[in-house]
Design an enzyme around this catalytic site. Structure first.
Site, PDB file in Angstrom:
ATOM      1  N   ARG A 135       0.811  -1.217   0.000  1.00 34.59           N
ATOM      2  CA  ARG A 135       0.000   0.000   0.000  1.00 34.59           C
ATOM      3  C   ARG A 135       0.844   1.267   0.000  1.00 34.59           C
ATOM      4  NH1 ARG A 135      -4.277  -2.715   4.319  1.00 34.59           N
ATOM      5  NH2 ARG A 135      -5.284  -4.022   2.726  1.00 34.59           N
TER       6      ARG A 135
ATOM      7  N   SER B  31      15.432  31.988   6.013  1.00 37.55           N
ATOM      8  CA  SER B  31      16.061  31.759   7.306  1.00 37.55           C
ATOM      9  C   SER B  31      15.447  32.710   8.306  1.00 37.55           C
ATOM     10  CB  SER B  31      17.557  32.012   7.193  1.00 37.55           C
ATOM     11  OG  SER B  31      18.091  32.266   8.474  1.00 37.55           O
TER      12      SER B  31
ATOM     13  N   LYS C 152      19.036  34.367   2.454  1.00 37.60           N
ATOM     14  CA  LYS C 152      19.282  32.966   2.138  1.00 37.60           C
ATOM     15  C   LYS C 152      18.174  32.341   1.293  1.00 37.60           C
ATOM     16  CE  LYS C 152      21.577  30.170   4.645  1.00 37.60           C
ATOM     17  NZ  LYS C 152      21.907  29.189   5.702  1.00 37.60           N
TER      18      LYS C 152
ATOM     19  N   ARG D  50      11.754 -19.173  14.179  1.00 37.86           N
ATOM     20  CA  ARG D  50      11.455 -17.768  14.513  1.00 37.86           C
ATOM     21  C   ARG D  50      12.605 -17.213  15.338  1.00 37.86           C
ATOM     22  NH1 ARG D  50       5.968 -16.321  17.330  1.00 37.86           N
ATOM     23  NH2 ARG D  50       5.270 -17.453  15.477  1.00 37.86           N
TER      24      ARG D  50
END
Lengths: 446, 446, 446, 446
Positions: free
Chosen positions: D118, D271, D277, D310
């Site tokens: 999914r 920023s 920036k 397991r």
């Protein structure tokens, strides 16, 4: 821990999880903002009233993590929306001093040290519980003989006490290392120069550190990540020490070995379909936590090379969930193992039974050493190899074969042979080693 | 390093490689055998003459690594064929005492600590060279302004001295951590009880340790691997600190940045086809070594959970090449970076030129701080955001825009604006931080 | 493998080691130079005689790896000194065409694909030996009952055949994946544009690839490292599949379990001091190799992000020893496990004995399922939980308790109880699964 | 992603996060229970009405993740309390058939495959967005010259189109690999034999797989983890391909390079303190996600060796959060990079300006190749090395130096020199390579 509540609740006890929760992270960021405002007030940069108002508003309950997270995507920093939200909570004359002279990284890095500082005692508690159990087992079973196993083959007798003493040593090392960490906050502002604080940088740094209960760093460490790396390494080493104990527990709890069993109180360790099982759930969970903790620590160690004054490759941003996991899951490992050892059922009779499985062959070295003083090691090995070969081939007890062996018989006599075949008579310094480990534990050096 | 001479010779300097060579490993194993015989002689277990004869024969030159390796496959241990070969070299009355009362793991583990002890000083030398270069650069460029960069975007001015001071701190931390390691030999015999030494186990352990110049461990550590894990962690942290410096060097050496260049003496760093290149070969090689060293260290940290009294999962056997690599390649990283920094060409003019690239916008925070005292942080940010927006949109120098801005002009005046725009006037505590780093270095704490 | 002959000879069989030796790497680089010259001659760029002379000189025996390695430090590339040495071997009119229009990275990357191409069949041989043994075991023990173990607790009966079928599936997956790799050479020249070949780039690329027996890539991949990453992933997955089998072997070979033992032919697996041991040396060595192989593969996967047109961070250079290790040690793991399985002693009687250890409790699910059709799952579980509790508490055989239990007795009768307690009667689809695995193997899809 | 909402919301888009949420995991477990009941009804084991009632109750909204997690600690499995809670929701005659004949691991493993199934389409969507942007850039900038950079030094001209084509290839490989995964559910019951289903095991397995929309496995894979390992490898390879693109973007967005900028719409990438920036937030975030995704994948690859039927070492349990992270963060990386590339500002003028930075030296190979036809490669290299040396030493343009060089002048003439110095004239097969990449993309093979 990812996967939300389902997995986190499984691996990490609630009181540990709380200290690394989104709420805890937010509170740590807010505590950093408050401490900074306080330090700046002390330096005369920020008005005292403003600092006090800021501190008063720095309560994580006031803010919504989900909306902060969503707003953080524009800057990659939860600090930016948090500062905005905090500012909005305050009257103008305090609001203007929020986050004064600092930058997101200062806040995140200092917050991560605060989160660590608050979580480490819980990890230490867990390790302390483990150490206490190990010390008890070492003491109670100082003389309980069992088979030592190398490469999963029985090698020689040892004692369960010595095994537990080895576990104790591992837990003790882990605690010492964690206790030795020097956590320090980060303060460097946008470029690491504290230019925004004019000439007051160092003074503010000292006060800021003190207010957070952390050591003042020599330098800003925005892109010198040894501090994070050391924390990661200490957590990985703790996880490794815990994992070793868990591994031994699961091996000793095997159906065919049966020397230990975890408590089945309240149905613990039962299987949905296999009613006879006594699964060592604490030890297995410890192993899972340790693996995940180490992976997180490896991410931190692998991200130390950060570009210039702030990483552009994501190495810094990746630290946040990785540090969260490293702390939570080392805690998870410690508390899971604590639970495993707490009600541990020890079965000296099974240990004894397993010791006899080789029909005495396990004591071959003991017999060889007993005669080697007379014959030299090479000759002794030859004689005992031959005898054990005969025993193995014929399926007869080693004792019978030795009694019939002229050389061995002559050198040791029947009593000497029995003495050499007694596991409890061939334990060397096992007891002394247990005492040394307990002494170290007793000195609180653990 | 794998791939034989071609790659090892490239990454690891010969004098480091020698200390982790097959010869060095063999010698270390032999030194362990000699020390044990000596300690056992001291305890009256082994005749002194035998111990002396054993010690005299413990010279790696006498043995052939290749044939030992081949014979090792039957036992997974180079010690078994080595002991056999050593025994064959000796007269019977010494031969019988070879490897007395010990097991392969004791010898391999103790040898690995010896190999570490002999290689670490060379790694420290390499780190020392790096630290010396960093200290020199920090001192010489204490006041050399350059752009600090966060996320590879210019942020604010800093100094090259402060950057170098940060590097120095990293190298210093790495050296302290390596110097703090407590190397200790392993002695537990087949099961960790020292049963084969009867009541003399602890005494022999003490003397054995002393003879090897190592600390006596509280307990045998055959399956408590924190000692190996700590060594690994310290090497990984050193590699990370070196890698950070190398990363900054390669970034500053970019054609478009041009602030540093490695020495091109003797054609170093030239390209076979591109004559204009000045490749930062030392820094790049440091990066490669650091990656490989960290991977090896991760293997060691990931193998701490070892079954019972000796690992059955290969975790113990995997330590040998991993430790070899971790040592060799941390050494390789240190020496490569030392070479990079040694003839490093520093270009303050390029640093200055880059500082001017944003047309003054880089100094926006400085101007904002200058007026924030008057207006508060929020208002200052608004004013300066607007001004920098106008500068960016029009492509005009920030200075011109500020001079025309009524508020800024009024608050600061033309001189105040120029002062706020001067990178050297907005360095905050950069100098003080450099001094703190140099002071720590001077105190020999580095 | 590091540590020179001592460790390499231990972990990697000679014929595998040869294919990744320094000699093999040099020959691969030379084969690349020869193929390129040939392809360029075909395109009319290089004179045919020159290409032939170059090809004739491309013999690794002519060159000294050690001196090449040392000279490589100035450029970080063994290709540069090799090309120089190769050029020196040739008359001027051939010499001038050596390495025409290419760059170091083309040669190293193409050589690494050649080295892989030559080593993979040996790894596949090793995996094939493993698969053959697994298929044989699956077939022979299709009906041999043994305890299945979850969390190391006995769970239910299974067959050794099904366990071996699971191993077979793992080995088969690994072989399919390795066989599916598309190895392709790299040719892009200094910038990836093949500008140095004018308009002939694509044609030369096709011919060059064909001459090397490799697929022609769509694009140069100097800094798109998926090709290396996929190889690394396939090797890591192979190592993981082998490690799983080795792990099961060591667990089944435990003294207390005793269901398997590796061959002790010629003293294999003996201990220097413990004559009774049968160490599973092949399986343990497989585990060590697998760990190291995976670490090397992780380094390769972790270095995929390489800067622009050639990595500056060392990620590319680190590939060479890492790839060498990944190949050598996956080979080592396969051949070690092959050796383990080859003379494997299988003990169905021990398997049967272990099945009885729980006094029948192991069959509780079988009994529960037998009555659940009558009572529903919940009720059946309640009844059987109670009965197994009584058996466990009293230490009496489960069979006795069941016979006395009115409900169970009534629903199943004595014969039904015995049928439900027979391990061979509760094997479900074990046989069918074995057949499916063998069918897949038979189809050569393994 | 750990750290709760604060970090998860930052790194992972909501629609991806949803598919790996605790709710999604619970629903997947419930879907597995429903599919199993359905398949068992089809085989006549479970009454149809019971299967329908079970299916109707399998809605995650009915259950509380937190309390399930807490109750899971006794068994280390969320399935046990979930089954209990589900059973409690149902009337007796349906309740008794819940979880019939299966075990926790079947449910968790099959659920993890469902979760993957999914989430993968969302990851593919993200990669598809990235590929689309890359294809557009490759097409639009097929002829836009820029500097190729090796070791971060300018090497030769290339085109931005070719760089984007390389990115496109990486994204395409990643998508192909993910699309090629064969997800299959696990069904083996307590021991892998499906004994609890009597003779109907295989039939139920087929129907169960089909109901889940997954391929039926040849064998149960409870302890053969290649299926998980392959998924992990494919995610790691995707993360690596994305990280490479992000790395190039951050490097090209450097202030000093300025060839790219991420969109700053709505203040993105601003920023808090540095208004000038333009932080490449999408690319940086992609890097952080890729690091974390790879770490999670490494955990999965490192845990393939699971004990018997397991894992007892926690390797299986650790898969759950690791797989969650690997999926979530590969998705995070893809979507972050998609955001980065979506509004990407490309600056051909900066590319051109940078090409001129070396004053023509960048074209040295071009000039060398132009004369090498006349002089041979060695002689050409010598001539051009000398000329570039003179240009570098004097600081004069390379063109001037070449014009003055008698040999070069004579061989090429002024026009020839200008032609050889024109970046657009030395692009070799760049255009052809772009076309090949676009053709592959167009064929939908991407």
């Amino acid at each position: 821990v990812s996967g939300g509540g389902v997995f986190q609740g499984l691996f990490v006890p609630d009181h540990v999880a709380e200290q690394v929760s989104e709420r805890a992270w937010l509170q740590a960021m807010l505590d950093v903002e408050a401490a900074l405002a306080g330090a700046e007030a002390e330096a005369g940069i920020v008005p005292s009233e403003a600092a006090e108002a800021i501190a008063a508003a720095c309560d994580a309950e006031r803010f919504d993590p989900d909306s902060l997270a969503r707003d953080a995507r524009d800057t990659n920093s939860p600090v930016v929306p948090l500062v905005k939200a905090l500012t909005a909570e305050l009257p103008d004359d305090a609001a203007r001093w929020v986050h004064w002279g600092t930058t997101s990284q200062d806040v995140m890095d200092s917050a991560s040290m605060l989160v660590a500082k608050r979580t480490l005692p819980l990890i230490d508690d867990g390790l302390g519980t483990v150490a206490r159990s190990c010390a008890r087992l070492a003491q109670e079973h100082r003389g309980t003989p069992m088979a030592a196993r190398t490469l999963l083959q029985q090698a020689l007798p040892t004692t369960f006490g010595l095994k537990a003493a080895g576990w104790l040593g591992g837990a003790g090392d882990a605690r010492e290392r964690l206790a030795g960490l020097q956590l320090a906050p980060e303060l460097g502002a946008a470029a690491g120069t504290l230019a925004s604080l004019g000439g007051d940088g160092i003074a503010v740094l000292q006060s800021f550190s003190q207010r957070l209960g952390l050591a003042a760093p020599v330098l800003p460490w925005h892109s010198a990540r040894a501090r994070v790396g050391e924390l990661a390494a200490a957590l990985a080493l703790a996880a490794g020490a815990l994992e070793k104990i868990a591994l031994d527990v699961t091996l000793m709890a095997q159906t065919e070995v049966g020397e230990l069993a975890e408590s089945s109180d309240g149905g613990r360790g039962g299987s949905s379909t296999l009613p006879h099982k006594r699964n060592p759930v604490g030890a297995v969970r410890c192993g899972a936590c340790a693996r995940l903790a180490r992976a997180a620590a490896t991410t931190l160690l692998g991200g130390m090379a950060q570009e210039h004054e702030r990483a552009s490759s994501g190495a810094w941003h990746a630290e946040w969930p990785a540090l969260t996991d490293a702390l939570a899951l080392t805690g998870g490992a410690a508390w899971s193992l604590g639970e495993s050892l707490d009600g541990l059922e020890v079965r000296p009779d099974s240990m004894r039974r397993n010791l006899d499985l080789t029909g005495g062959l396990l004591m071959a070295e003991s017999v060889a050493m007993a005669i080697a003083g007379h014959t030299g090691r090479g000759e002794a090995k030859r004689i005992i190899d031959a005898a054990s070969g005969r025993a193995a081939d014929s399926g007869r007890p080693f004792r019978d074969v030795l009694m019939e062996d002229e050389t061995v018989s002559e050198l040791l006599g029947p009593e000497g042979i029995d003495r050499a075949l007694d596991p409890e008579g061939y334990l060397g310094s096992a007891g002394a080693f247990v005492d040394r480990a307990l002494e170290r534990y007793g000195e609180g050096r653990v």
